[in-house]
Every structure is written in structure tokens, then in C-alpha cells.
Scaffold this motif. Sequence first.
Motif, PDB file in Angstrom:
ATOM      1  N   GLU A 261       0.900  -1.222   0.087  1.00  0.00           N
ATOM      2  CA  GLU A 261       0.073  -0.008   0.000  1.00  0.00           C
ATOM      3  C   GLU A 261       0.712   1.285  -0.045  1.00  0.00           C
ATOM      4  O   GLU A 261       0.501   2.241  -0.646  1.00  0.00           O
ATOM      5  CB  GLU A 261      -0.936  -0.041   1.039  1.00  0.00           C
ATOM      6  N   GLU A 262       2.197   1.143   0.709  1.00  0.00           N
ATOM      7  CA  GLU A 262       2.900   2.277   0.929  1.00  0.00           C
ATOM      8  C   GLU A 262       3.361   2.544  -0.795  1.00  0.00           C
ATOM      9  O   GLU A 262       3.488   3.896  -1.168  1.00  0.00           O
ATOM     10  CB  GLU A 262       3.971   2.072   1.813  1.00  0.00           C
ATOM     11  N   MET A 263       3.810   1.510  -1.495  1.00  0.00           N
ATOM     12  CA  MET A 263       4.437   1.702  -2.896  1.00  0.00           C
ATOM     13  C   MET A 263       3.481   1.720  -3.840  1.00  0.00           C
ATOM     14  O   MET A 263       3.573   2.739  -4.806  1.00  0.00           O
ATOM     15  CB  MET A 263       5.119   0.329  -3.186  1.00  0.00           C
ATOM     16  N   PHE A 264       2.136   1.216  -3.768  1.00  0.00           N
ATOM     17  CA  PHE A 264       1.374   1.237  -4.849  1.00  0.00           C
ATOM     18  C   PHE A 264      -0.097   1.856  -4.429  1.00  0.00           C
ATOM     19  O   PHE A 264      -0.895   1.799  -5.360  1.00  0.00           O
ATOM     20  CB  PHE A 264       1.178  -0.057  -5.693  1.00  0.00           C
ATOM     21  N   GLY A 265      -0.484   2.179  -3.213  1.00  0.00           N
ATOM     22  CA  GLY A 265      -1.727   2.508  -2.907  1.00  0.00           C
ATOM     23  C   GLY A 265      -2.645   1.530  -2.530  1.00  0.00           C
ATOM     24  O   GLY A 265      -2.209   0.350  -2.717  1.00  0.00           O
ATOM     25  N   PRO A 266      -3.724   1.734  -2.246  1.00  0.00           N
ATOM     26  CA  PRO A 266      -4.618   0.717  -1.666  1.00  0.00           C
ATOM     27  C   PRO A 266      -4.980  -0.462  -2.684  1.00  0.00           C
ATOM     28  O   PRO A 266      -5.866  -0.092  -3.740  1.00  0.00           O
ATOM     29  CB  PRO A 266      -5.764   1.328  -0.843  1.00  0.00           C
ATOM     30  N   CYS A 267      -4.420  -1.536  -2.753  1.00  0.00           N
ATOM     31  CA  CYS A 267      -5.090  -2.829  -3.674  1.00  0.00           C
ATOM     32  C   CYS A 267      -4.458  -4.083  -3.055  1.00  0.00           C
ATOM     33  O   CYS A 267      -3.579  -4.060  -2.155  1.00  0.00           O
ATOM     34  CB  CYS A 267      -4.528  -2.328  -5.024  1.00  0.00           C
ATOM     35  N   ASP A 268      -5.100  -5.068  -3.278  1.00  0.00           N
ATOM     36  CA  ASP A 268      -4.935  -6.264  -2.968  1.00  0.00           C
ATOM     37  C   ASP A 268      -3.534  -6.993  -3.538  1.00  0.00           C
ATOM     38  O   ASP A 268      -3.317  -6.438  -4.670  1.00  0.00           O
ATOM     39  CB  ASP A 268      -6.023  -7.432  -3.000  1.00  0.00           C
ATOM     40  N   LEU A 269      -2.798  -7.654  -2.898  1.00  0.00           N
ATOM     41  CA  LEU A 269      -1.822  -8.103  -3.713  1.00  0.00           C
ATOM     42  C   LEU A 269      -1.881  -8.779  -4.982  1.00  0.00           C
ATOM     43  O   LEU A 269      -1.250  -8.872  -5.697  1.00  0.00           O
ATOM     44  CB  LEU A 269      -0.893  -9.254  -2.637  1.00  0.00           C
ATOM     45  N   PRO A 270      -3.081  -9.836  -5.130  1.00  0.00           N
ATOM     46  CA  PRO A 270      -3.463 -10.388  -6.193  1.00  0.00           C
ATOM     47  C   PRO A 270      -3.534  -9.361  -7.524  1.00  0.00           C
ATOM     48  O   PRO A 270      -3.664  -9.622  -8.705  1.00  0.00           O
ATOM     49  CB  PRO A 270      -4.603 -11.091  -6.048  1.00  0.00           C
TER      50      PRO A 270
END
Length: 170
Positions: free
Chosen positions: A123-132
Amino acid sequence: MAVKIIANYSKRLGLPGYSSHQFSVSVEAELSNADSINSEASRLYKTLQNAVDREMQSTGFVPGGEYGSVEPPQIQGHTTHRAPVNGTALNRPWKASDKQRDLVLKLVENSGIEMEVVEAISEEMFGPCDLPDLNKIQMSGLIDELLSRYGKRQKRENAPAGRFNGRSSR
């Protein structure tokens, strides 16, 4: 006899966000005699270098850190939240490769970090999203970050140095 000289000067600069910026200039000239090749080559090189350097000062578009990341959709002013990390989000297909998924799960298992920590780094790197939902490039960046933080093993004090760790080679 006329002598043809062709000069090319190219430069590539690395920019933030894994991007780069390149410019190249070529020129072809005809010389009346071969005695002036050295001086003409030197003159052309300096001229082309100055031209490229002058043009490279204007970088144009430079992507920010969030460039290329997947933004979750906004619903009527509310932000979407990731699914809980209790395993439900991890059971669906991943956009990243199977090897990347397996490596992340192996890092979690072997390093003793919690999956919530991995999600927080993601989340820190790419914003809120699931790993998949991370694509292969994003997952590669996450794996690099996990390895830099948690993947290095301590060397044993008495371990032999070198590539073969004490094994004999043929």
C-alpha cells in the motif's frame, strides 16, 4: 579523392520512476583530404556533444512515483478498501506470475513477517489494492523491497567464503 566522415553522439539519462530520457544526433560530412580527419572528427564530436547536452536539459514529462500504479475506483466520494488479509484475497488469481506469488508467500513464511506487513508495504508503494491485483512490474518492485528489508540472511561466522561455500569444484 573525397573522404566521407559520419559522426554520431547519443546520451541516455536515468530519471525517477524507472524511466529514462535519450537523445541522439548524427551528421555526415565530406572531406576534401584525409589529413583533416582527426581535426574534423574532434570538431564534430564537440559540436554534437554540445547540441545533445543543450537539448537534454529539457526533460519533458517525468513520471512521478505513482505513475503506472493501479488506482482503485472511487465510489461516490468514498475510497474503496482492500479485502481483509485473512486469506480470502490471496485465494483468487494473481495478475503477477505464479513464481512471484510463490516467492512472496515463501518470504512471508521464512522471514516471520506477517502478511499485514507485506500488504502495508504494498500500500505504501502502490496505494490501496490487494496483492493479487498487483501486475508483474509492481510485484517485482514489492519483492525487491521485501528482499531488501527481510530477505538477507546473516552470514555464519565460520562459513567459508566464496561461491561454492566449501564444496570442491571440478
